[in-house]
Design a protein around this motif. Structure first.
Motif, short mmCIF file in Angstrom:
data_model
loop_
_atom_site.label_atom_id
_atom_site.label_comp_id
_atom_site.label_asym_id
_atom_site.label_seq_id
_atom_site.Cartn_x
_atom_site.Cartn_y
_atom_site.Cartn_z
N GLN A 125 -4.03 0.34 -14.26
CA GLN A 125 -5.24 1.14 -14.42
C GLN A 125 -5.87 1.47 -13.07
O GLN A 125 -6.93 0.96 -12.71
CB GLN A 125 -6.24 0.39 -15.32
N VAL A 126 -5.19 2.29 -12.30
CA VAL A 126 -5.75 2.76 -11.04
C VAL A 126 -5.48 4.26 -10.92
O VAL A 126 -4.58 4.80 -11.55
CB VAL A 126 -5.14 2.03 -9.81
N GLU A 127 -6.29 4.92 -10.09
CA GLU A 127 -6.10 6.35 -9.86
C GLU A 127 -4.72 6.60 -9.24
O GLU A 127 -4.22 5.79 -8.47
CB GLU A 127 -7.20 6.85 -8.91
N ASN A 128 -4.13 7.72 -9.61
CA ASN A 128 -2.81 8.14 -9.13
C ASN A 128 -1.65 7.46 -9.85
O ASN A 128 -0.49 7.83 -9.64
CB ASN A 128 -2.62 7.91 -7.62
N ARG A 135 8.40 7.82 -10.28
CA ARG A 135 8.74 8.21 -8.91
C ARG A 135 8.73 6.96 -8.03
O ARG A 135 9.76 6.52 -7.55
CB ARG A 135 7.75 9.25 -8.39
N HIS A 136 7.55 6.41 -7.83
CA HIS A 136 7.42 5.17 -7.08
C HIS A 136 6.94 4.01 -7.95
O HIS A 136 7.00 2.86 -7.53
CB HIS A 136 6.45 5.35 -5.91
N LEU A 137 6.44 4.32 -9.14
CA LEU A 137 5.88 3.31 -10.04
C LEU A 137 6.74 3.23 -11.29
O LEU A 137 7.02 4.25 -11.93
CB LEU A 137 4.44 3.70 -10.41
N HIS A 138 7.16 2.00 -11.63
CA HIS A 138 8.11 1.82 -12.73
C HIS A 138 7.64 0.70 -13.68
O HIS A 138 7.13 -0.32 -13.22
CB HIS A 138 9.49 1.45 -12.19
N TYR A 139 7.86 0.94 -14.97
CA TYR A 139 7.60 -0.09 -15.99
C TYR A 139 8.90 -0.54 -16.65
O TYR A 139 8.97 -1.63 -17.21
CB TYR A 139 6.64 0.44 -17.05
N SER A 208 -5.69 -2.41 -6.36
CA SER A 208 -6.89 -1.61 -6.56
C SER A 208 -6.67 -0.12 -6.34
O SER A 208 -7.47 0.70 -6.78
CB SER A 208 -8.03 -2.10 -5.65
N ALA A 209 -5.57 0.25 -5.66
CA ALA A 209 -5.31 1.67 -5.42
C ALA A 209 -3.87 1.89 -5.01
O ALA A 209 -3.21 0.97 -4.51
CB ALA A 209 -6.25 2.22 -4.34
N LEU A 210 -3.39 3.12 -5.25
CA LEU A 210 -2.06 3.55 -4.82
C LEU A 210 -2.21 4.87 -4.08
O LEU A 210 -2.98 5.74 -4.49
CB LEU A 210 -1.12 3.74 -6.02
N GLN A 211 -1.44 5.03 -3.02
CA GLN A 211 -1.47 6.28 -2.27
C GLN A 211 -0.08 6.63 -1.78
O GLN A 211 0.53 5.88 -1.02
CB GLN A 211 -2.43 6.15 -1.08
N PRO A 212 0.47 7.77 -2.23
CA PRO A 212 1.80 8.18 -1.72
C PRO A 212 1.71 8.52 -0.24
O PRO A 212 0.68 9.01 0.24
CB PRO A 212 2.14 9.40 -2.57
N THR A 213 2.80 8.26 0.47
CA THR A 213 2.85 8.54 1.90
C THR A 213 3.69 9.79 2.18
O THR A 213 4.41 10.27 1.29
CB THR A 213 3.45 7.35 2.67
N ASP A 214 3.61 10.29 3.40
CA ASP A 214 4.37 11.49 3.75
C ASP A 214 5.87 11.26 3.79
O ASP A 214 6.65 12.20 3.70
CB ASP A 214 3.90 12.02 5.11
N ASP A 215 6.29 10.00 3.95
CA ASP A 215 7.73 9.70 4.03
C ASP A 215 8.29 9.18 2.71
O ASP A 215 9.23 8.39 2.67
CB ASP A 215 8.01 8.71 5.16
N GLU A 216 7.69 9.64 1.59
CA GLU A 216 8.19 9.32 0.25
C GLU A 216 8.16 7.82 -0.06
O GLU A 216 9.08 7.26 -0.66
CB GLU A 216 9.62 9.87 0.05
N ARG A 217 7.08 7.18 0.35
CA ARG A 217 6.86 5.79 -0.02
C ARG A 217 5.48 5.71 -0.69
O ARG A 217 4.85 6.75 -0.96
CB ARG A 217 6.95 4.88 1.21
N VAL A 218 5.00 4.53 -0.97
CA VAL A 218 3.69 4.39 -1.58
C VAL A 218 2.97 3.21 -0.93
O VAL A 218 3.57 2.15 -0.71
CB VAL A 218 3.79 4.21 -3.11
N THR A 219 1.69 3.43 -0.60
CA THR A 219 0.87 2.36 -0.04
C THR A 219 0.01 1.76 -1.14
O THR A 219 -0.71 2.47 -1.84
CB THR A 219 -0.02 2.89 1.10
N ILE A 220 0.12 0.45 -1.30
CA ILE A 220 -0.62 -0.29 -2.32
C ILE A 220 -1.82 -0.95 -1.64
O ILE A 220 -1.65 -1.70 -0.67
CB ILE A 220 0.27 -1.36 -2.97
N ASP A 236 8.80 1.15 -0.94
CA ASP A 236 9.48 2.30 -1.55
C ASP A 236 9.14 2.42 -3.03
O ASP A 236 8.96 3.52 -3.54
CB ASP A 236 11.00 2.15 -1.39
N ASP A 237 9.04 1.26 -3.72
CA ASP A 237 8.83 1.27 -5.16
C ASP A 237 7.96 0.11 -5.58
O ASP A 237 8.02 -0.99 -4.98
CB ASP A 237 10.17 1.18 -5.90
N LEU A 238 7.20 0.34 -6.66
CA LEU A 238 6.37 -0.70 -7.28
C LEU A 238 6.80 -0.84 -8.74
O LEU A 238 6.84 0.15 -9.48
CB LEU A 238 4.89 -0.32 -7.21
N ILE A 239 7.13 -2.06 -9.13
CA ILE A 239 7.47 -2.36 -10.52
C ILE A 239 6.32 -3.17 -11.10
O ILE A 239 5.95 -4.22 -10.56
CB ILE A 239 8.77 -3.16 -10.61
#
Length: 335
Positions: A125-128, A135-139, A208-220, A236-239
């Motif tokens: 339950q976070v924005e984005n 893509r970067h987030l998986h269940y 508390s937040a997710l932000q995609p990066t310019d190099d196709e990764r994600v900052t948590i 690269d990925d968050l499960i």
């Protein structure tokens, strides 16, 4: 009307083994499964996950377990009906009329093995989150190799999160596990095994937040539990494995007595409040019940034997596999 002896509602691991055992006892048996393939939740959610609590296997993936159970069942030939959902059933003189999305079938007894019913993951339950899903987030993880040489974070503190972390060690370049507590709910032995790996334990933190990066990764963005401290982790990925929300709404409409947990209350023979209707696996509830596949496997023969005793009280039913196989082969040879 042509009656089956047993109809098993649900084609997951427990339902598959119940069908195998019933056919070993020469019961005319069918499985009705709402999905397009057998295997249930294990096949849909945990196909690549290593399982460590299946008797006889040091470890086995969900897909391997389902494949073995299907091969075992096909030796004995239960009827299998896929893409068919049971909507209701009613008593008849000989047993039950079972109404499905494809029509009506008849059975002298019913074994319900629907597991947790329909299920959805508890989503982050976070924005984005929604736009990053798949893509970067998986269940769900149907294939571990997609994380080959990746930097992967896993959020959760239960058995599934720890099992995924163990499975990804040696595949991913780096594994991080994020949990809101220092203590984990998973099996102590598995947690201890994970701590012996190079896994990065990040506790007690919340996402508390997710932000995609310019190099196709994600900052948590991680916030320390009950504190204002924050830190960032780029992967690269968050499960996310926060468990699942299940729905077994049809149970109430079937006239069955439900336990406090919403599952079906059963007796020591796995019989429900309706005679000749039994429940096994995750859908069955009784005092001291443990939600393990091994437990459900043990419940299956109990229900099958009780059902056949109710249907054919005059027959003495052998219970050991050696005699069952002899009887099954003799019956096949006489056909």
């Amino acid at each position: 009307m042509d009656y089956y002896d047993l109809t098993i509602i649900g084609g997951g691991p427990i339902g598959l083994f119940a069908a195998t055992y019933a056919r070993m006892k020469l019961a005319k048996t069918q499985i009705i499964e709402s999905m397009g393939e057998l295997g249930g939740q294990v096949n849909a959610l945990f196909a690549s996950k290593q399982m460590y609590d299946i008797p006889g296997y040091p470890s086995i993936t969900g897909s391997e377990l389902v494949t073995n159970l299907q091969e075992q069942a096909h030796q004995f030939g239960p009827a299998i009906r896929l893409n068919e959902t049971v909507t209701s059933f009613e008593k008849t003189a000989e047993g039950f009329a079972i109404h499905t999305t494809n029509g009506t079938t008849y059975s002298r007894a019913i074994i319900i093995a629907t597991g947790i019913g329909s299920f959805e993951p508890r989503r982050l339950q976070v924005e984005n989150a929604a736009e990053l899903e798949n893509r970067h987030l998986h269940y769900f993880i149907p294939d571990l190799t997609r994380f080959q040489d990746k930097d992967v974070a896993i959020a959760g503190g239960g058995d599934s999160a720890v099992d995924w972390a163990l499975a990804l060690n040696g595949i991913a370049r780096q594994v991080h596990i994020i949990h809101r507590r220092d203590q984990f709910r998973a099996l102590e032995g598995n947690v201890a095994q994970l701590r012996e790996t190079a896994t990065d334990f990040i506790t007690p933190y919340l996402i508390s937040a997710l932000q995609p990066t310019d190099d196709e990764r994600v900052t948590i963005t991680l916030q320390r539990a009950r504190a204002t401290e924050k830190r960032n982790l780029t992967v690269d990925d968050l499960i996310v494995n926060y468990g699942f929300v299940s729905n077994n709404k049809q149970l109430a409409s079937w006239g069955l007595t439900l336990a406090e947990d919403g599952n079906i209350a059963v007796s020591r023979t796995m019989e429900t409040s309706i005679p000749r209707v039994y429940a096994i696996g995750d859908v069955a509830s009784y005092e001291g019940k443990q939600g393990l596949i091994a437990i459900g496997m043990g419940e299956a023969p109990v229900a099958v034997n009780a059902a056949l005793q109710a249907i054919y009280p005059e027959k003495r039913q052998p219970v050991h596999s050696t005699q069952l196989i002899k009887n099954f082969r003799a019956a096949q040879n006489n056909q």
